[in-house]
Structure formats: structure tokens, C-alpha cells
Write an enzyme that holds these catalytic residues in place. Structure first.
Site, short mmCIF file in Angstrom:
data_model
loop_
_atom_site.label_atom_id
_atom_site.label_comp_id
_atom_site.label_asym_id
_atom_site.label_seq_id
_atom_site.Cartn_x
_atom_site.Cartn_y
_atom_site.Cartn_z
N ASP A 152 0.86 -1.31 0.11
CA ASP A 152 0.16 -0.12 0.12
C ASP A 152 0.96 1.33 0.13
OD1 ASP A 152 0.84 0.26 2.69
OD2 ASP A 152 -0.94 -0.34 3.70
N LYS B 18 -6.63 1.25 -2.80
CA LYS B 18 -5.60 1.97 -2.04
C LYS B 18 -5.18 3.32 -2.81
CE LYS B 18 -5.28 -0.81 1.49
NZ LYS B 18 -5.33 -0.51 2.96
N GLU C 9 -10.41 7.13 3.53
CA GLU C 9 -9.77 6.63 4.69
C GLU C 9 -8.44 6.98 5.04
OE1 GLU C 9 -9.17 2.04 6.12
OE2 GLU C 9 -11.07 2.74 5.02
N GLU D 161 -8.46 2.94 12.62
CA GLU D 161 -8.01 1.46 12.75
C GLU D 161 -6.66 1.24 13.33
OE1 GLU D 161 -5.67 0.12 8.74
OE2 GLU D 161 -7.44 0.96 8.30
N HIS E 32 -12.29 -2.40 11.22
CA HIS E 32 -11.16 -2.56 10.53
C HIS E 32 -11.28 -4.12 10.48
CE1 HIS E 32 -6.93 -3.46 10.12
NE2 HIS E 32 -6.87 -2.87 8.84
N GLU F 130 -15.78 -4.66 6.82
CA GLU F 130 -14.94 -5.12 5.61
C GLU F 130 -14.54 -6.38 5.49
OE1 GLU F 130 -10.71 -3.01 4.77
OE2 GLU F 130 -11.08 -3.56 6.95
#
Length: 406
Positions: A54, A205, A260, A286, A336, A356
Site C-alpha cells: 500500500d 488504495k 480513509e 483502525e 477494520h 470489511e
């Protein structure tokens, strides 16, 4: 001192016992229906199919994710009931969680498993010298989750029903198909597969050094899925405040469900500014590891969607406190990861939550969660509704049992 004075004094010391006999009250422990006989903890490492990246990887702050470490807790009572819980760690910390769990696990033996909140406090104070948040509470999260699983099993109810469900299914979105390590073609293909699987949202992402690439990827996924499925983006804390404002405004044309972690997880003030400035809702939380940190986000109005993680905040017991704060402030929730746990908690949350979907963890369990019509169904099985698979046992690198084996 006269005899009558002495009698008055001694009768005062006996008042509690007299009241207990007369009113049927019980001393601590006398109401226990069952006791914890044994505790087994295990450290297991789940290998991922490939290296996952990510924005934290592209900015050089972390290495690609190749596996996930799990701490499993299996608690068995004298009556033969068993609860299963887990915590986890990515990249580092898994062995530390296991080591801390080994030290505090004996504190569970002989306890009434129904006294979950009191046991949580006992375990926290047993390791308080290393803190009452972070790794220490993440280690005891596995015990706490196992105790809630056991409590719901004793009642013969799914955990969501034990807590008091608002719904029997929860809107769900997928994250595992949208990482930056996947090409845009792969992300679009994964988005189509997500919709075909009955999942209601796709999160991809962002947060690359070149934000123009982010915008191109978002535009491609939006064009591919259209308005029939929700779209979220996740910057994984890699923007500063000015970049978050600039890119956030550029993203408004895509009608995203949320942005996010646009900023550092501990920048409650910055997230509050974004929540006021941007039309797109803000989601974060998260990475936080305590009730107090979530309370600050909520008090500052830093989030439209709070994203607590039960294993990270110390288990279901503190998670329920975060839920209460969020419900009072009318903040929406999207927990999360850990869908096997969070599905039940989201079903018991008042304000229209999301859960999620990650398919990474499925090999660890014998059971599967069902999705249809954009939602994930709460299983009818008692407790959390999952059991550890043989593959989870095979990936176990360390294990220890405390108490009787019967």
C-alpha cells in the site's frame, strides 16, 4: 466499653452475613455457574499468496506484507464449553503478543468465564507495567474475544443476538482486491468479481507519491463499476494536511463513500479540519489501540466513519465502549479487518454500519461467511460462529496450555 456497646459493634460486623442469609445475596464467586479449567494459546503465521503493498510501502516506511501473525486463545471450562478468540499483527509484534499472553494466561484459571469485564480489567492490571494499550492489550484481546464467544455459546446465541442486534446482515465492502501492488487492470477485474460475489462496496488504495496516478486509478474503477456499487479510497496515513485537502477536493467528483486515513492516525485535529472542509466523509481509527484515542476522534468530530479494530483496542469489551460513544455522537462505523468478529459487533451497532471483507483469513477457519445483495449475513451458529481449521494448526509455530487438560 459496656457489654451492650460490644454487642452493637459485633453485630455490625455480622450485618453483611445476616443480610446475605435473609435476602439471598451471594458473596463474590458464589453465583458462578462454571469455572475456567484450561487455556491454550497458539502463535500461527498465515502466508499470503503474494507480497502486498500500500502507500506505506511506496513511501518507504514499510516493507511489503507477506504474512500475518496470529495469536489464538482457546478457553475451556469445567463444564466442557469452549471459546475461541484471536488477535493478530502485521510485519512485527506477533511474537511479542504471544510472549505477553504466556505471562498473563494463568490469571484466567479458576475464574467464572461470564465475568468478562472484570477479567479484562484483571488481565490489563496484571501487565500494567508495560502499558494499558498497544501490544499488552492486543495480547489480552484474544482472551477477551474467546470469553465473549464462550458466553454467547452458553446462551445458545450468535454473539450479535447476545449483544442485541439491530439487523441480521451488514453492508460489506472488499479491500483485498484493491492494493497498489496490483495493476489497474487487476484492480478493475477484482472490482467486477467483488460485485459478482454479492459484496456492496470496493475500496482501493491511494496515497502514491504521484497523486495523478491515484486519480487515474480511481477514475478507472469508478467507470468500471458505475453507480451500482459503493467506492471508497484509503491513503494509509501518507498525506500531509495540504495534500489531503487538494486531493480530497479532486476526488469529490467520484462521489466516494469515504476517504480513509488521509492523515497520520493520531492527527485528530487535522482529520477534524478535513471533515469540515470536504464533501466526502472521512474515515479513520483502525491504528488506534485504546478507547481514549477513539473518544478524542469522536469528541473532535474528526470522523464520519469510525473504524475501530477489536483485536487492536484490546478485545470486544473495550470495543463495546467505543460503540457506545459512537452511537451517542451518531457517528457511523466501519470496523477494520477481522470480519469474523466485527460482523457481530456491526450488527449490534445502531447507525447503519459497514463491515470489511477480506478473503485472506478464510483458510484459518472451517466456516465461511455469506454475502448477497451487497451485505454479509450474520451466521446463525452460536458464539462468533467459527472454529480453527487444520491449516491453522499446521501454520502454528508455538503453543502452550495452562490448567487441566480434561
Amino acid at each position: 466499653m459496656t457489654d451492650s456497646t460490644f454487642l452493637d459493634f459485633t453485630s455490625a460486623t455480622e450485618t453483611s452475613a445476616v443480610n446475605e442469609r435473609h435476602f439471598g445475596a451471594l458473596r463474590p464467586g458464589e453465583a458462578s455457574l462454571d469455572r475456567i479449567a484450561s487455556v491454550r494459546i497458539s502463535h500461527a503465521v498465515l502466508p499470503l499468496k503474494g507480497a502486498i503493498s500500500d502507500a506505506k510501502v511506496l513511501t518507504g516506511r514499510q516493507k511489503p506484507l507477506r504474512d500475518i501473525a496470529f495469536l489464538f486463545a482457546e478457553i475451556r471450562t469445567e463444564a466442557g464449553l469452549e471459546g475461541v478468540g484471536y488477535s493478530y499483527s502485521k510485519r512485527a509484534g506477533g511474537e511479542g503478543q504471544y510472549a505477553h499472553a504466556r505471562e498473563v494466561a494463568p490469571e484466567l484459571l479458576g475464574e467464572d468465564p461470564s465475568d468478562v469485564q472484570r477479567i479484562w480489567t484483571k488481565l490489563v492490571w496484571a501487565g500494567a507495567s508495560v502499558g494499558r494499550s498497544g501490544l499488552a492489550t492486543q495480547a489480552i484481546a484474544a482472551f477477551d474475544i474467546a470469553l465473549w464467544d464462550l458466553k454467547a455459546k452458553r446462551a445458545g446465541l450468535p454473539l450479535a443476538k447476545l449483544l442485541g442486534a439491530h439487523r441480521d446482515s451488514v453492508a460489506c465492502y472488499n479491500t483485498s482486491g484493491g492494493f497498489l501492488s496490483s495493476s489497474i487492470e487487476e484492480v478493475v477485474e477484482n472490482a467486477h468479481a467483488t460485485a459478482a460475489a454479492g459484496i456492496g462496496g470496493v475500496k482501493i488504495k491511494v496515497g502514491q507519491p504521484d497523486t495523478r496516478i491515484d486519480l487515474k486509478r480511481v477514475a478507472a474503477v469508478k467507470e468500471a463499476v458505475g453507480d451500482g456499487i459503493d467506492l471508497m479510497v484509503d491513503a494509509n496515513q501518507q498525506w500531509n494536511r495540504s495534500t489531503a485537502i487538494r486531493v480530497g477536493r479532486a476526488l469529490e467528483e467520484f462521489d466516494l463513500t469515504w476517504i480513509e486515513e488521509p492523515l497520520d492516525a493520531y492527527d485528530a485535529e487535522g482529520h477534524a479540519d478535513l471533515a469540515r472542509e470536504l464533501a466526502t466523509p472521512i474515515a479513520t481509527g483502525e491504528m488506534l489501540t485504546s478507547v481514549a484515542e477513539h473518544a478524542e476522534l469522536i469528541a473532535r468530530r474528526s470522523v464520519d466513519f469510525m473504524q475501530p479494530d477489536a483485536p487492536r483496542v484490546g478485545g470486544i469489551t473495550p470495543f463495546l465502549k467505543i460503540m457506545a460513544l459512537g452511537e451517542h455522537a451518531r457517528v457511523r462505523m466501519a470496523p477494520h479487518f477481522a470480519m469474523e468478529i466485527h460482523l457481530h459487533l456491526a450488527a449490534a451497532y445502531e447507525h447503519d454500519p459497514w463491515v470489511e471483507h477480506f478473503d485472506w483469513l478464510e483458510p484459518l477457519f472451517n466456516e465461511r461467511l455469506e454475502t448477497a445483495g451487497g451485505r454479509m449475513a450474520v451466521p446463525a451458529r452460536p458464539g462468533l460462529g467459527f472454529s480453527l481449521s487444520e491449516r491453522a494448526r499446521a501454520w502454528t509455530t508455538a503453543s502452550e496450555r495452562f490448567g487441566s487438560h480434561g
